[in-house]
Design a protein around this motif. Structure first.
Motif, short mmCIF file in Angstrom:
data_model
loop_
_atom_site.label_atom_id
_atom_site.label_comp_id
_atom_site.label_asym_id
_atom_site.label_seq_id
_atom_site.Cartn_x
_atom_site.Cartn_y
_atom_site.Cartn_z
N UNK A 34 -4.65 -0.88 -2.15
CA UNK A 34 -4.37 0.48 -2.60
C UNK A 34 -4.09 1.37 -1.40
N UNK A 35 -3.20 2.35 -1.60
CA UNK A 35 -2.92 3.31 -0.54
C UNK A 35 -2.58 4.65 -1.20
N UNK A 36 -2.82 5.73 -0.49
CA UNK A 36 -2.45 7.04 -1.03
C UNK A 36 -0.94 7.21 -0.99
N UNK A 37 -0.42 7.99 -1.93
CA UNK A 37 1.01 8.25 -1.97
C UNK A 37 1.24 9.63 -2.58
N UNK A 38 2.33 10.27 -2.17
CA UNK A 38 2.70 11.52 -2.83
C UNK A 38 3.33 11.16 -4.17
N UNK A 39 3.34 12.12 -5.08
CA UNK A 39 3.86 11.85 -6.42
C UNK A 39 5.32 11.42 -6.39
N UNK A 40 6.14 12.08 -5.59
CA UNK A 40 7.57 11.77 -5.55
C UNK A 40 7.82 10.32 -5.09
N UNK A 44 9.12 7.10 -7.40
CA UNK A 44 10.33 6.37 -7.00
C UNK A 44 10.03 4.87 -6.92
N UNK A 45 8.94 4.50 -6.26
CA UNK A 45 8.58 3.08 -6.10
C UNK A 45 8.30 2.45 -7.47
#
Length: 90
Positions: A34-40, A44-45
């Motif tokens: 798991x890793x943090x990500x921005x919503x955008x 997209x991913x």
């Protein structure tokens, strides 16, 4: 906890991390996957992975089964299939 691991920012774009992303697809919910990500970036991913999965599923669903190589050889040689056997054209 995941977002705090990298001071709340996403490494790829530097925007605030609001989502948690799976590094590898599947049901592995351990911290190493798991890793943090921005919503955008996360959207997209996820969209790309979903489109790829739909493409693979569609390709499997629409391809006719391939005839056995021996059946192809018989057809090339002009021989008929043994009695009771299905033809490659069935």
């Amino acid at each position: 906890m995941i977002v705090k691991r990298l001071d709340g920012s996403f490494r790829r774009c530097g925007k605030p991390a609001t989502d948690v992303d799976h590094i590898r697809r599947g049901d592995d919910h351990t911290l190493k996957n798991l890793r943090p990500a921005c919503t955008e970036c996360h959207n997209r991913k996820s969209g790309q992975e979903g489109a790829a999965a739909r493409y693979r599923h569609r390709a499997r669903a629409t391809l006719p089964p391939e005839p056995h190589p021996a059946e192809l050889w018989r057809l090339q040689q002009g021989e008929s299939a043994p009695r009771g056997a299905r033809s490659a054209m069935d």
